[in-house]
Design a protein around this motif. Structure first.
Motif, PDB file in Angstrom:
ATOM      1  N   GLU A 165       0.838  -1.203   0.000  1.00 45.87           N
ATOM      2  CA  GLU A 165       0.000   0.000   0.000  1.00 45.87           C
ATOM      3  C   GLU A 165       0.872   1.252   0.000  1.00 45.87           C
ATOM      4  OE1 GLU A 165      -4.062   1.480   2.295  1.00 45.87           O
ATOM      5  OE2 GLU A 165      -2.630   0.183   3.334  1.00 45.87           O
ATOM      6  N   VAL A 166       1.890   1.255   0.843  1.00 52.68           N
ATOM      7  CA  VAL A 166       2.818   2.393   0.890  1.00 52.68           C
ATOM      8  C   VAL A 166       3.545   2.534  -0.441  1.00 52.68           C
ATOM      9  CG1 VAL A 166       4.914   3.288   1.984  1.00 52.68           C
ATOM     10  CG2 VAL A 166       3.101   2.290   3.399  1.00 52.68           C
ATOM     11  N   GLY A 172       3.137   7.260  -6.537  1.00 50.99           N
ATOM     12  CA  GLY A 172       2.423   8.504  -6.791  1.00 50.99           C
ATOM     13  C   GLY A 172       3.206   9.747  -6.434  1.00 50.99           C
ATOM     14  N   GLY A 173       4.450   9.579  -5.938  1.00 54.59           N
ATOM     15  CA  GLY A 173       5.286  10.726  -5.623  1.00 54.59           C
ATOM     16  C   GLY A 173       5.014  11.370  -4.285  1.00 54.59           C
ATOM     17  N   PHE A 174       4.345  10.658  -3.374  1.00 52.93           N
ATOM     18  CA  PHE A 174       4.001  11.232  -2.080  1.00 52.93           C
ATOM     19  C   PHE A 174       5.183  11.200  -1.110  1.00 52.93           C
ATOM     20  CE2 PHE A 174      -0.133  10.317  -3.793  1.00 52.93           C
ATOM     21  CZ  PHE A 174      -0.973  11.266  -3.247  1.00 52.93           C
ATOM     22  N   SER A 175       5.258  12.198  -0.247  1.00 52.76           N
ATOM     23  CA  SER A 175       6.265  12.231   0.816  1.00 52.76           C
ATOM     24  C   SER A 175       5.796  11.358   1.978  1.00 52.76           C
ATOM     25  CB  SER A 175       6.470  13.665   1.305  1.00 52.76           C
ATOM     26  OG  SER A 175       5.313  14.123   1.986  1.00 52.76           O
ATOM     27  N   ASN A 176       6.683  11.120   2.948  1.00 50.75           N
ATOM     28  CA  ASN A 176       6.306  10.332   4.124  1.00 50.75           C
ATOM     29  C   ASN A 176       5.152  10.978   4.873  1.00 50.75           C
ATOM     30  OD1 ASN A 176       8.328   8.541   3.517  1.00 50.75           O
ATOM     31  ND2 ASN A 176       9.729   9.234   5.117  1.00 50.75           N
ATOM     32  N   GLY A 177       5.204  12.315   5.005  1.00 50.04           N
ATOM     33  CA  GLY A 177       4.135  13.009   5.718  1.00 50.04           C
ATOM     34  C   GLY A 177       2.796  12.864   5.026  1.00 50.04           C
ATOM     35  N   LEU A 185      -1.270   7.036   9.830  1.00 49.23           N
ATOM     36  CA  LEU A 185      -0.163   6.416  10.545  1.00 49.23           C
ATOM     37  C   LEU A 185       0.780   7.503  11.046  1.00 49.23           C
ATOM     38  CD1 LEU A 185       0.749   3.573   7.996  1.00 49.23           C
ATOM     39  CD2 LEU A 185      -0.538   3.303  10.134  1.00 49.23           C
ATOM     40  N   ALA A 186       1.612   7.153  12.018  1.00 50.17           N
ATOM     41  CA  ALA A 186       2.663   8.066  12.443  1.00 50.17           C
ATOM     42  C   ALA A 186       3.701   8.164  11.330  1.00 50.17           C
ATOM     43  CB  ALA A 186       3.312   7.566  13.730  1.00 50.17           C
ATOM     44  N   GLU A 187       4.277   9.357  11.145  1.00 48.46           N
ATOM     45  CA  GLU A 187       5.256   9.534  10.082  1.00 48.46           C
ATOM     46  C   GLU A 187       6.463   8.626  10.287  1.00 48.46           C
ATOM     47  OE1 GLU A 187       7.611  13.158   7.775  1.00 48.46           O
ATOM     48  OE2 GLU A 187       5.956  13.587   9.156  1.00 48.46           O
ATOM     49  N   ALA A 192       9.682   3.876   8.512  1.00 47.66           N
ATOM     50  CA  ALA A 192      10.164   2.505   8.712  1.00 47.66           C
ATOM     51  C   ALA A 192       9.689   1.596   7.578  1.00 47.66           C
ATOM     52  CB  ALA A 192       9.681   1.977  10.059  1.00 47.66           C
ATOM     53  N   HIS A 193       8.427   1.769   7.153  1.00 44.73           N
ATOM     54  CA  HIS A 193       7.909   0.974   6.033  1.00 44.73           C
ATOM     55  C   HIS A 193       8.707   1.249   4.765  1.00 44.73           C
ATOM     56  CE1 HIS A 193       4.603  -0.983   7.954  1.00 44.73           C
ATOM     57  NE2 HIS A 193       3.907   0.120   8.186  1.00 44.73           N
ATOM     58  N   VAL A 194       9.005   2.521   4.510  1.00 43.98           N
ATOM     59  CA  VAL A 194       9.752   2.887   3.298  1.00 43.98           C
ATOM     60  C   VAL A 194      11.142   2.253   3.327  1.00 43.98           C
ATOM     61  CG1 VAL A 194      10.819   4.782   2.018  1.00 43.98           C
ATOM     62  CG2 VAL A 194       8.477   5.012   2.885  1.00 43.98           C
ATOM     63  N   SER A 195      11.799   2.320   4.468  1.00 45.53           N
ATOM     64  CA  SER A 195      13.130   1.705   4.583  1.00 45.53           C
ATOM     65  C   SER A 195      13.070   0.211   4.305  1.00 45.53           C
ATOM     66  CB  SER A 195      13.707   1.956   5.981  1.00 45.53           C
ATOM     67  OG  SER A 195      13.921   3.336   6.202  1.00 45.53           O
TER      68      SER A 195
END
Length: 231
Positions: A165-166, A172-177, A185-187, A192-195
């Motif tokens: 999902e992330v 889509g080019g979205f930032s973590n925030g 979710l908390a940023e 952590a998911h992105v890593s």
């Protein structure tokens, strides 16, 4: 205040980039470099949020400098700014850790948007670059595309449902925030998911992860602020 380094071997180009960035009161240029080696040294010294690098410079070029910056100062995002739009340069820049890629013939607003996006932790590809990447993904005939999509899907299927999902939002080019707000979710959790996604996919940056997402057919969620790979 977003702190920026500019690297280009042409003083007039550096002056033009500085002038464009100066129109945004939230951006300041802290250093300028005439080649890739100097850019790396100044990034180490000034620790800017974003380094805007030309690709072709004497000695150490922008792609090599991007790789060294990502290795030694990973908190600095890299935006490639060039007149060269060939697939070779785009894909090499992404593979070496560039989070943004802009063409010098683009609109000044693209430069500011790209710098702000990368400073915010997102990826940014100009529309012209997006078209080149999409064309690359569509190249090679049906058999090659099918093989590439199958390989990408196998990599994506190794992710958890939340990570997939992330990944869609990364495409889509979205930032973590932005992702955190949409998924409630908390940023820090999104980070952590992105890593984890980058590690599991075996890629070095968000832009490369976005390419995998599109090869796998992960449908990106359009952003109202950032361009995305629409393939």
């Amino acid at each position: 205040m977003i702190r920026i380094l500019i690297a280009d071997d042409e003083p007039m180009i550096r002056a033009g980039v500085r002038a464009v960035l100066a129109t945004d009161p939230g951006i300041t240029v802290v250093a300028e470099a005439a080649d890739g080696h100097q850019a790396v040294e100044l990034v180490r010294r000034h620790r800017p949020q974003v380094a805007v690098l030309d690709i072709r410079m004497p000695g150490t070029g922008g792609i090599e400098a991007a790789a060294e910056i990502r290795r030694t100062v990973p908190e600095t995002g890299v935006v490639m700014l060039t007149t060269f739009g060939e697939d070779e340069y785009i894909l090499r820049a992404l593979s070496e850790g560039a989070a943004g890629f802009l063409i010098k013939s683009g609109e000044p607003e693209e430069l500011i948007a790209g710098v702000r996006a990368v400073a915010d932790g997102a990826s940014y590809l100009s529309p012209k670059v997006t078209a080149r990447v999409v064309a690359h993904l569509a190249s090679g005939g049906a058999g090659v595309r099918a093989n590439r999509r199958s390989a990408a899907r196998a990599r994506v299927e190794a992710l958890t449902a939340r990570e997939q999902e992330v990944l869609g939002f990364l495409g889509g080019g979205f930032s973590n925030g932005q992702i955190a707000r949409r998924l409630r979710l908390a940023e820090g959790t999104v980070k952590a998911h992105v890593s984890s996604i980058l590690a599991r996919l075996g890629v070095d940056n968000r832009a490369a992860a976005a390419v995998v997402a599109h090869e796998a057919g992960v449908v990106p969620v359009p952003s109202d602020r950032l361009p995305y790979l629409d393939g």
